[in-house]
Write a protein that holds these residues in place. Structure first.
Motif, short mmCIF file in Angstrom:
data_model
loop_
_atom_site.label_atom_id
_atom_site.label_comp_id
_atom_site.label_asym_id
_atom_site.label_seq_id
_atom_site.Cartn_x
_atom_site.Cartn_y
_atom_site.Cartn_z
N ASP A 77 -5.32 -7.50 2.60
CA ASP A 77 -4.92 -7.52 4.01
C ASP A 77 -3.77 -8.48 4.24
N ARG A 78 -2.70 -8.03 4.86
CA ARG A 78 -1.58 -8.88 5.23
C ARG A 78 -1.46 -8.82 6.74
N GLU A 79 -1.59 -9.94 7.39
CA GLU A 79 -1.67 -9.96 8.84
C GLU A 79 -0.50 -9.23 9.53
N ILE A 80 0.69 -9.42 8.98
CA ILE A 80 1.90 -8.82 9.55
C ILE A 80 1.89 -7.30 9.50
N ALA A 81 1.23 -6.73 8.48
CA ALA A 81 1.30 -5.29 8.24
C ALA A 81 0.20 -4.55 9.00
N PRO A 82 0.51 -3.37 9.56
CA PRO A 82 -0.43 -2.67 10.44
C PRO A 82 -1.78 -2.32 9.81
N ALA A 83 -1.82 -2.09 8.49
CA ALA A 83 -3.09 -1.71 7.86
C ALA A 83 -4.16 -2.80 8.02
N SER A 84 -3.69 -4.04 8.29
CA SER A 84 -4.68 -5.11 8.48
C SER A 84 -5.52 -4.84 9.72
N ARG A 85 -5.01 -4.01 10.62
CA ARG A 85 -5.78 -3.68 11.83
C ARG A 85 -6.51 -2.34 11.69
N PHE A 86 -6.41 -1.68 10.53
CA PHE A 86 -7.15 -0.43 10.31
C PHE A 86 -8.63 -0.73 10.14
N LYS A 87 -9.47 0.19 10.66
CA LYS A 87 -10.93 -0.01 10.55
C LYS A 87 -11.41 0.37 9.14
N THR A 88 -12.71 0.23 8.96
CA THR A 88 -13.39 0.56 7.68
C THR A 88 -12.71 -0.06 6.46
N LYS A 89 -12.82 -1.37 6.42
CA LYS A 89 -12.33 -2.09 5.25
C LYS A 89 -13.32 -1.85 4.10
N ILE A 90 -12.79 -1.80 2.90
CA ILE A 90 -13.64 -1.56 1.73
C ILE A 90 -14.13 -2.91 1.18
N ASP A 91 -15.40 -2.93 0.84
CA ASP A 91 -16.04 -4.12 0.30
C ASP A 91 -15.35 -4.60 -0.99
N GLU A 92 -15.24 -5.93 -1.14
CA GLU A 92 -14.52 -6.50 -2.29
C GLU A 92 -15.08 -6.03 -3.64
N ASN A 93 -16.43 -5.98 -3.73
CA ASN A 93 -17.03 -5.55 -5.00
C ASN A 93 -16.71 -4.10 -5.31
N GLU A 94 -16.70 -3.29 -4.26
CA GLU A 94 -16.36 -1.88 -4.43
C GLU A 94 -14.90 -1.75 -4.91
N LYS A 95 -14.02 -2.58 -4.33
CA LYS A 95 -12.61 -2.55 -4.75
C LYS A 95 -12.50 -2.90 -6.23
N LYS A 96 -13.24 -3.95 -6.62
CA LYS A 96 -13.19 -4.38 -8.03
C LYS A 96 -13.63 -3.26 -8.95
N ASP A 97 -14.71 -2.60 -8.51
CA ASP A 97 -15.27 -1.48 -9.27
C ASP A 97 -14.25 -0.36 -9.46
N ARG A 98 -13.58 -0.01 -8.35
CA ARG A 98 -12.59 1.06 -8.41
C ARG A 98 -11.41 0.66 -9.29
N LEU A 99 -10.99 -0.59 -9.16
CA LEU A 99 -9.87 -1.07 -9.98
C LEU A 99 -10.21 -0.92 -11.46
N GLN A 100 -11.42 -1.35 -11.81
CA GLN A 100 -11.87 -1.29 -13.20
C GLN A 100 -11.86 0.14 -13.71
N LYS A 101 -12.41 1.04 -12.89
CA LYS A 101 -12.46 2.46 -13.28
C LYS A 101 -11.06 3.02 -13.50
N LEU A 102 -10.16 2.69 -12.59
CA LEU A 102 -8.79 3.19 -12.69
C LEU A 102 -8.12 2.67 -13.96
N LEU A 103 -8.29 1.37 -14.21
CA LEU A 103 -7.64 0.77 -15.38
C LEU A 103 -8.20 1.34 -16.68
N THR A 104 -9.52 1.56 -16.71
CA THR A 104 -10.14 2.11 -17.92
C THR A 104 -9.63 3.53 -18.17
N THR A 105 -9.54 4.32 -17.10
CA THR A 105 -9.04 5.69 -17.25
C THR A 105 -7.62 5.66 -17.82
#
Ligand code: SAH
Ligand code: SF4
Ligand code: F3S
Length: 471
Positions: free
Chosen positions: A339-367
């Motif tokens: 999240d970057r305060e200046i950028a509009p996505a910081s005001r978008f709803k439904t933020k993804i949980d940090e652990n879920e993000k880590k999980d997705r990152l790992q999956k992407l990198l492994t692939t």
């Protein structure tokens, strides 16, 4: 005038690496010489990055540590530049009482004056004035040869694209292209000082010159290709929406243009791409990659991804994974959405949980890791042209494998290769940094290749010795 010592800590992208170079260049005429030793510095400059929260924290924690040095040496000057400086301005001075100067991304040409003001009046200065003109610095003094064979040259500043997650348009300002004459004279001057490979920089080089009515990026590449003495041209970054037919065709036409394109896609889901304001679809992206590969079958394609963008569902993420499989990139950079305060996505709803993000990152990198390794393995048995950039970056490798001295460089497709001279005690003079050699690829890893030297550059000075590798 006694020389003063300048230490620069560069955080962030290649633009900042280039800007740090400009900082050193503008401060040289007022007596500052670069040092690699922080403790020896009279002026410490931190060139900051605001792209993700982590980069910003890195800057603040380094600046924080300088407070102790300043207590020991009150004459020490501390400057903060770059994207965090542009974003925070005055706030840095109030938050960090030991900082003397804050200068934004357009203030580099004014640095000598800013530093002069600080030293003469012992006042603190902030200059984050954005400019609507390209900030050229005087190159009259040329470049000191410092042995660097591969360098960056900025061809444009700023960005007009406003991807919803990104701070760049706010901290770097509107897109502005440099005049081709300025770019070419800088490249020629760098070639005279020993540069053989140039990487042209811009947030979106594909739209170079459009606003100003200057020649297109493809036309600029053509002119750079004609620079005598230059051996390789690279560029970054390309926005997929502006990838023109002309530019794609340049890959089939220009002999110095390396077969590599960094084409950040960010996501494989049309829904997410739309919310990111990227202005292309998954299909458009796939079509462009296919077209590039038709024009230049050996082209290496790399990309950037953001995982966990607000509202990214598991189905969206699956689309990203399937895009990665379909394209089979040579390598990727992947980041968790920040999240970057200046950028509009910081005001978008439904933020993804940090652990879920880590999980997705790992999956992407492994692939991707499997794909990268498979792609690298396909190079085993081939001969690749490498520009020697230095000794191997893996100390200890030579001793542990008993293979003699190791050298390293990159293939035209930008893959790192470590290589040995081959044979028993090799009598040939060691390869010079900047020399173009052919290496036979023997082993593939996920981040590098290994091989043996098979041919030296013809023009090197071997005095015709028989044992020399040159053909
Ligand atoms: N101009 C380039 C990218 C510049 S920033 C382009 O348009 O592709 C480099 C990369 O940082 C981006 O490609 C993106 O993947 C990542 N990035 C930018 N903002 C981010 C954010 N808020 N969170 C996570 N990653 C981000
Ligand atoms: Fe940021 Fe988008 Fe501009 Fe790249 S194109 S710098 S991601 S706003
Ligand atoms: Fe960072 Fe600024 Fe580059 S935010 S990525 S240093 S343009």
């Amino acid at each position: 005038m006694k020389d003063k010592k300048l230490y620069i800590n560069t955080i962030g992208c290649q633009m900042n690496v280039y800007d740090s170079d400009r900082i050193a260049r503008v401060l040289a005429p007022v007596g500052y010489r670069m040092t690699d030793t922080l403790e020896a510095a009279d002026l410490v400059i931190v060139n900051t990055c605001a792209i993700r929260a982590k980069a910003e924290q890195k800057a603040f924690s380094f600046i924080g540590r300088l407070a102790k040095m300043k207590r020991r040496n009150p004459d020490l000057l501390i400057g903060v530049g770059g994207c965090v400086a542009q974003q925070e301005g005055d706030a840095i001075l109030s938050r960090m009482p030991h900082v003397d100067l804050v200068f934004g991304t357009h203030a580099i040409p004014r640095l000598p004056r800013i530093v002069g003001k600080v030293t003469s009046g012992r006042t603190r200065v902030v200059d984050v004035v954005a400019s609507d003109e390209i900030d050229e610095i005087d190159l009259a003094g040329g470049f000191q040869s410092d042995g660097q064979v591969s360098r960056f040259v900025t061809i444009m500043q700023g960005c007009d694209n406003y991807c919803t997650y990104c701070v760049v348009p706010y901290v770097r300002g509107a897109e502005m292209s440099r005049h081709p004459d300025q770019i070419l004279s800088e490249i020629q001057s760098l070639v005279r000082s020993g540069m053989r490979e140039v990487t042209l920089l811009g947030q979106n080089v594909n739209s170079y010159g459009r606003k100003e009515g200057l020649p297109s990026f493809a036309a600029l590449l053509e002119q750079v290709n004609d620079v005598e003495g230059l051996r390789r041209i690279r560029f970054t970054t390309s926005h997929p929406k502006d990838l023109s037919e002309d530019l794609m065709a340049a890959f089939g036409r220009l002999d110095k243009l390396c077969p590599h394109i960094h084409l950040p896609v960010q996501s494989g889901s049309d829904r997410v791409l739309k919310r990111m304001n990227r202005k292309y679809t998954r299909q458009i992206y796939l079509d462009r990659v296919e077209r590039l590969r038709r024009i230049r079958p050996d082209i290496a394609v790399t990309s950037d991804f953001i995982v966990g963008f607000p509202g990214e569902s598991t189905a969206d993420f699956e689309d990203t994974l399937s895009l990665v499989e379909t394209v089979a990139f040579d390598s990727i950079f992947a980041f968790m959405y920040s999240d970057r305060e200046i950028a509009p996505a910081s005001r978008f709803k439904t933020k993804i949980d940090e652990n879920e993000k880590k999980d997705r990152l790992q999956k992407l990198l492994t692939t991707q890791e499997k794909i990268t390794l498979a792609k690298n393995r396909m190079l085993v048995g081939t001969h690749q042209e490498i520009m020697v950039e230095g000794g191997s970056t893996r100390p200890g490798l030579a001793e542990s494998l008993d293979e003699g001295p190791q050298w390293s460089g990159r293939t035209p497709g930008n893959k790192i290769v470590n290589f040995s001279l081959g044979g028993d005690a090799d009598p040939a003079p060691p390869p010079r940094v900047g020399e173009m050699v052919d290496v036979s690829i023997e082993k593939a890893f996920s981040h590098s290749l290994r091989g043996g030297l098979v041919r030296r550059e013809r023009s090197h000075d071997c005095s015709g010795r028989e044992e020399c590798h040159a053909a």
